[in-house]
Design a protein around this motif. Structure first.
Motif, PDB file in Angstrom:
ATOM      1  N   SER A   1       0.839  -1.119   0.131  1.00 26.85           N
ATOM      2  CA  SER A   1       0.531   0.134  -0.075  1.00 26.85           C
ATOM      3  C   SER A   1       1.071   0.973   0.053  1.00 26.85           C
ATOM      4  O   SER A   1       2.033   1.233   0.249  1.00 26.85           O
TER       5      SER A   1
ATOM      6  N   HIS B   1      -3.010   3.968  -2.120  1.00 25.29           N
ATOM      7  CA  HIS B   1      -3.036   2.610  -3.400  1.00 25.29           C
ATOM      8  C   HIS B   1      -3.025   1.216  -2.691  1.00 25.29           C
ATOM      9  O   HIS B   1      -1.654   1.090  -1.983  1.00 25.29           O
TER      10      HIS B   1
ATOM     11  N   TYR C   1      -2.696  -2.917  -2.947  1.00 27.65           N
ATOM     12  CA  TYR C   1      -2.443  -3.745  -4.265  1.00 27.65           C
ATOM     13  C   TYR C   1      -3.245  -4.963  -3.439  1.00 27.65           C
ATOM     14  O   TYR C   1      -2.770  -5.607  -2.469  1.00 27.65           O
ATOM     15  N   HIS C   2      -3.840  -5.977  -4.443  1.00 25.01           N
ATOM     16  CA  HIS C   2      -4.627  -6.696  -4.170  1.00 25.01           C
ATOM     17  C   HIS C   2      -4.252  -8.075  -4.600  1.00 25.01           C
ATOM     18  O   HIS C   2      -3.344  -8.596  -6.168  1.00 25.01           O
ATOM     19  N   GLU C   3      -3.086  -9.117  -3.894  1.00 23.95           N
ATOM     20  CA  GLU C   3      -1.835  -9.949  -4.601  1.00 23.95           C
ATOM     21  C   GLU C   3      -3.224 -11.375  -5.647  1.00 23.95           C
ATOM     22  O   GLU C   3      -2.083 -11.358  -6.491  1.00 23.95           O
TER      23      GLU C   3
ATOM     24  N   LEU D   1      -5.686 -10.617  -7.843  1.00 24.15           N
ATOM     25  CA  LEU D   1      -5.577 -10.125  -8.764  1.00 24.15           C
ATOM     26  C   LEU D   1      -4.784  -9.299  -9.068  1.00 24.15           C
ATOM     27  O   LEU D   1      -4.598  -8.793 -10.905  1.00 24.15           O
ATOM     28  N   ASP D   2      -3.517  -9.486  -8.567  1.00 25.86           N
ATOM     29  CA  ASP D   2      -2.718  -8.810  -9.097  1.00 25.86           C
ATOM     30  C   ASP D   2      -2.738  -7.754  -9.813  1.00 25.86           C
ATOM     31  O   ASP D   2      -2.039  -6.927 -10.794  1.00 25.86           O
ATOM     32  N   GLN D   3      -3.601  -6.539  -8.867  1.00 25.63           N
ATOM     33  CA  GLN D   3      -3.711  -5.048  -9.606  1.00 25.63           C
ATOM     34  C   GLN D   3      -3.708  -4.641  -8.334  1.00 25.63           C
ATOM     35  O   GLN D   3      -4.360  -4.696  -7.202  1.00 25.63           O
ATOM     36  N   TRP D   4      -3.297  -2.896  -8.558  1.00 27.27           N
ATOM     37  CA  TRP D   4      -3.943  -2.024  -7.694  1.00 27.27           C
ATOM     38  C   TRP D   4      -5.431  -1.191  -7.592  1.00 27.27           C
ATOM     39  O   TRP D   4      -5.747  -1.009  -8.277  1.00 27.27           O
ATOM     40  N   PHE D   5      -5.564  -1.044  -7.319  1.00 24.41           N
ATOM     41  CA  PHE D   5      -6.279   0.215  -6.307  1.00 24.41           C
ATOM     42  C   PHE D   5      -7.150   1.180  -6.073  1.00 24.41           C
ATOM     43  O   PHE D   5      -5.380   1.631  -4.771  1.00 24.41           O
ATOM     44  N   THR D   6      -7.246   2.537  -6.147  1.00 21.55           N
ATOM     45  CA  THR D   6      -7.179   3.340  -5.245  1.00 21.55           C
ATOM     46  C   THR D   6      -8.064   4.042  -4.606  1.00 21.55           C
ATOM     47  O   THR D   6      -9.400   3.440  -4.865  1.00 21.55           O
TER      48      THR D   6
END
Length: 103
Positions: free
Chosen positions: A72, A88, A90-92, A94-99
């Motif tokens: 984060s 920010h 990180y969702h491991e 899904l291998d994706q960053w969320f804001t």
């Protein structure tokens, strides 16, 4: 280094020394630096080997970057009395960053 009385400051400055600067130090000083870092020096016969072992005891970029995973990040945009914050995350799986942003 001998003029500095604070051992913590001496240790910090030794982190900033290059191998050439460490080679210029007396062997006894290099051995004392090694001892502070828990490095065995009994089997070393050459000054260059002593310096190499001392420098090898510090973490490298590769070991540091593999040790920590950023999950984060929080950003404040604006002054200390006003502004907004963003996170920010990180969702491991899904291998994706969320804001996420405050409103």
């Amino acid at each position: 280094l001998a003029r500095l009385k604070d051992p913590l400051l001496q240790t910090f400055l030794c982190l900033l020394l290059t191998s050439r600067e460490i080679l210029a130090l007396p062997v006894g000083k290099i051995k004392s630096l090694c001892k502070k870092r828990g490095i065995k020096t009994d089997d070393i016969r050459e000054k260059t080997e002593l310096v190499d072992r001392y420098l090898a005891s510090f973490p490298t970029h590769e070991t540091l970057s593999s040790r920590y995973n950023l999950v984060s990040n929080i950003i404040h945009d604006g002054g200390w009395k006003e502004g907004n914050d963003k996170a920010h995350i990180y969702h491991e799986p899904l291998d994706q960053w969320f804001t996420c942003e405050d409103l």
